[in-house]
Design an enzyme around this catalytic site. Structure first.
Site, PDB file in Angstrom:
ATOM      1  N   LYS A 136      -0.979  20.118 -62.932  1.00 32.60           N
ATOM      2  CA  LYS A 136      -0.263  21.520 -63.553  1.00 32.60           C
ATOM      3  C   LYS A 136       0.927  21.627 -62.587  1.00 32.60           C
ATOM      4  O   LYS A 136       1.177  21.375 -61.423  1.00 32.60           O
ATOM      5  CB  LYS A 136      -0.472  22.104 -64.245  1.00 32.60           C
ATOM      6  CG  LYS A 136      -1.607  22.986 -64.999  1.00 32.60           C
ATOM      7  CD  LYS A 136      -2.065  24.135 -65.072  1.00 32.60           C
ATOM      8  CE  LYS A 136      -3.373  23.793 -66.329  1.00 32.60           C
ATOM      9  NZ  LYS A 136      -4.083  23.048 -65.810  1.00 32.60           N
TER      10      LYS A 136
ATOM     11  N   TYR B 117      -5.564  27.110 -58.481  1.00 30.50           N
ATOM     12  CA  TYR B 117      -6.769  26.896 -58.706  1.00 30.50           C
ATOM     13  C   TYR B 117      -7.359  27.252 -56.988  1.00 30.50           C
ATOM     14  O   TYR B 117      -7.457  25.687 -56.821  1.00 30.50           O
ATOM     15  CB  TYR B 117      -7.228  25.897 -59.833  1.00 30.50           C
ATOM     16  CG  TYR B 117      -7.134  25.397 -61.413  1.00 30.50           C
ATOM     17  CD1 TYR B 117      -6.662  27.136 -61.456  1.00 30.50           C
ATOM     18  CD2 TYR B 117      -6.931  25.582 -62.240  1.00 30.50           C
ATOM     19  CE1 TYR B 117      -5.864  27.595 -63.216  1.00 30.50           C
ATOM     20  CE2 TYR B 117      -7.025  25.016 -63.906  1.00 30.50           C
ATOM     21  CZ  TYR B 117      -6.542  25.920 -63.610  1.00 30.50           C
ATOM     22  OH  TYR B 117      -5.925  26.495 -65.193  1.00 30.50           O
TER      23      TYR B 117
ATOM     24  N   ASN C 259     -12.503  33.807 -75.247  1.00 26.87           N
ATOM     25  CA  ASN C 259     -12.600  34.789 -75.213  1.00 26.87           C
ATOM     26  C   ASN C 259     -11.920  35.728 -73.393  1.00 26.87           C
ATOM     27  O   ASN C 259     -12.069  36.688 -73.697  1.00 26.87           O
ATOM     28  CB  ASN C 259     -11.896  35.852 -76.236  1.00 26.87           C
ATOM     29  CG  ASN C 259     -11.176  35.367 -76.697  1.00 26.87           C
ATOM     30  OD1 ASN C 259     -11.379  35.007 -78.109  1.00 26.87           O
ATOM     31  ND2 ASN C 259      -9.346  34.983 -76.952  1.00 26.87           N
ATOM     32  N   SER C 260     -12.123  35.177 -72.436  1.00 30.63           N
ATOM     33  CA  SER C 260     -12.360  35.902 -71.381  1.00 30.63           C
ATOM     34  C   SER C 260     -14.016  36.487 -70.968  1.00 30.63           C
ATOM     35  O   SER C 260     -13.994  36.726 -70.488  1.00 30.63           O
ATOM     36  CB  SER C 260     -11.295  35.863 -71.284  1.00 30.63           C
ATOM     37  OG  SER C 260     -11.506  37.364 -71.190  1.00 30.63           O
ATOM     38  N   GLY C 261     -15.075  35.732 -72.355  1.00 35.25           N
ATOM     39  CA  GLY C 261     -16.193  36.394 -72.178  1.00 35.25           C
ATOM     40  C   GLY C 261     -17.145  36.971 -73.056  1.00 35.25           C
ATOM     41  O   GLY C 261     -18.135  36.522 -73.447  1.00 35.25           O
TER      42      GLY C 261
ATOM     43  N   ASP D  26      -9.582  18.859 -66.101  1.00 34.53           N
ATOM     44  CA  ASP D  26      -7.930  19.447 -65.814  1.00 34.53           C
ATOM     45  C   ASP D  26      -7.974  20.662 -64.437  1.00 34.53           C
ATOM     46  O   ASP D  26      -9.307  21.292 -64.550  1.00 34.53           O
ATOM     47  CB  ASP D  26      -7.752  20.631 -67.468  1.00 34.53           C
ATOM     48  CG  ASP D  26      -7.025  21.440 -67.105  1.00 34.53           C
ATOM     49  OD1 ASP D  26      -5.161  20.659 -66.966  1.00 34.53           O
ATOM     50  OD2 ASP D  26      -6.874  22.399 -66.973  1.00 34.53           O
TER      51      ASP D  26
END
Length: 347
Positions: free
Chosen positions: A91, A65, A246-248, A60
């Site tokens: 995207k 990015y 959850n981002s870390g 993806d």
């Protein structure tokens, strides 16, 4: 290291009657867009190769990015591989415009990227142009899935702004993607969003194949089970789960300074994660192992994409996903009120 046999395929038939085969571990390319730190080209290619070697066949990406950098890095990597051997998504919703270096998007977030400025555009013409640009940057003949990117409150700052962007997409870009799906140019259309409420609204307004939901169905959060995920199961809509940690914090544990949703975790989150970790420890399971495996227990989830910046991180994720999780762990988490009673759990 060859882990191809350990990657269990999850097949999904789209509205266009095309069958897509996802691997449980997908590869999200945001880190290869030099997110938070610059990565040399050789390291980026080695990381992609490591993902391939461990059996990953779902990649993806997005124009955002690295302001096109991640897509062009995929170009180099995928060039000599059979197009039928992997699933690819990118995207729409942002166009990239050349600008002075000091005006580029993402200063302090993306490093050593092209001097480009993001222009939000979810209109019919904007989405068609975004599709054309992505084909040029990635250099492939076919892109399986296009996600409408970031029409959420998290990105646009308010519900009113999010509503305007959703309406712009549904009146414009959605028609473009639906037409391309009907023509067989793309296999599936979806949305990549940080909030399940936005996903549910879009699912009920249009005919979507798939959503990329970032961080909102995890070992720590299961509110999406209330209405959104049951609706997806009812309508045969697939889910790719981004941000399973959850981002870390579900990877690092409740350490001081641990990140939750891209910010330092508040005390109540640290406490809840500590309680989850204690239950995992009783069963000899690492927190990160339970966190990566949990989302795959839901029948709508076809892949998780934890992200990696180095080959070592890729190999680590591949080992984590293979960990055996005793079923009583999930039962104990439910008994302790740390997991919703209605949460499907992995076999």
């Amino acid at each position: 290291m060859n882990g191809a046999e350990s990657q269990v395929p999850r097949r999904f038939t789209t509205r266009s009657r095309r069958s897509l085969s996802f691997t449980e571990l997908g590869f999200g390319t945001a880190p290869l867009g030099n997110l938070y730190k610059a990565i040399e080209e050789d390291m980026a290619q080695a990381t992609l190769q490591a993902a391939w070697d461990t059996g990953c066949r779902y990649f993806d990406t997005a124009p955002l990015y690295g302001l096109g950098l991640a897509e062009t890095r995929l170009n180099h990597f995928l060039r000599d591989r059979s197009r039928d051997s992997y699933v690819l998504s990118t995207k729409v919703g942002r166009l990239l415009r050349i600008c002075p270096p000091e005006s580029r998007t993402g200063i302090g977030k993306f490093f050593d990227t092209p001097a480009r400025q993001e222009i939000f555009d979810y209109s019919y013409d904007g989405v068609m142009r975004s599709i054309e640009d992505s084909f040029e940057r990635i250099g492939v003949d076919r892109i399986d899935i296009f996600f409408c990117h970031d029409v959420d409150v998290f990105t646009h700052g308010s519900k009113e702004a999010s509503d305007r962007r959703i309406r712009e997409f549904m009146d414009g870009g959605y028609r473009a993607l639906a037409s391309l799906r009907d023509q067989g140019v793309i296999a599936a259309l979806g949305a990549g969003v940080n909030e399940w409420q936005v996903c549910e609204r879009m699912a009920r307004e249009g005919d979507f194949d798939i959503f990329l939901l970032a961080g909102r169905y995890t070992l720590l959060e299961q509110e999406a089970l209330g209405s959104f995920l049951p609706y997806c199961s009812e309508r045969d809509i697939a889910i790719v789960l981004g941000g399973p940690y959850n981002s870390g914090i579900l990877a690092t544990g409740p350490k001081p300074g641990a990140f939750y949703n891209y910010e330092p975790a508040p005390p109540e989150i640290l406490d809840r994660v500590a309680r989850i970790e204690r239950v995992c420890g009783v069963h000899g399971v690492k927190l990160i192992e339970a966190a990566l495996r949990f989302p795959l227990g839901h029948p709508a989830v076809v892949s998780v994409i934890p992200g990696a910046q180095t080959p070592q991180e890729v190999y680590r994720n591949a080992e984590i996903i293979k960990a055996r999780i005793p079923r009583p762990l999930w039962s104990d988490l439910k008994t302790e009120g740390l997991l919703r009673p209605d949460a499907p759990v992995p076999a």
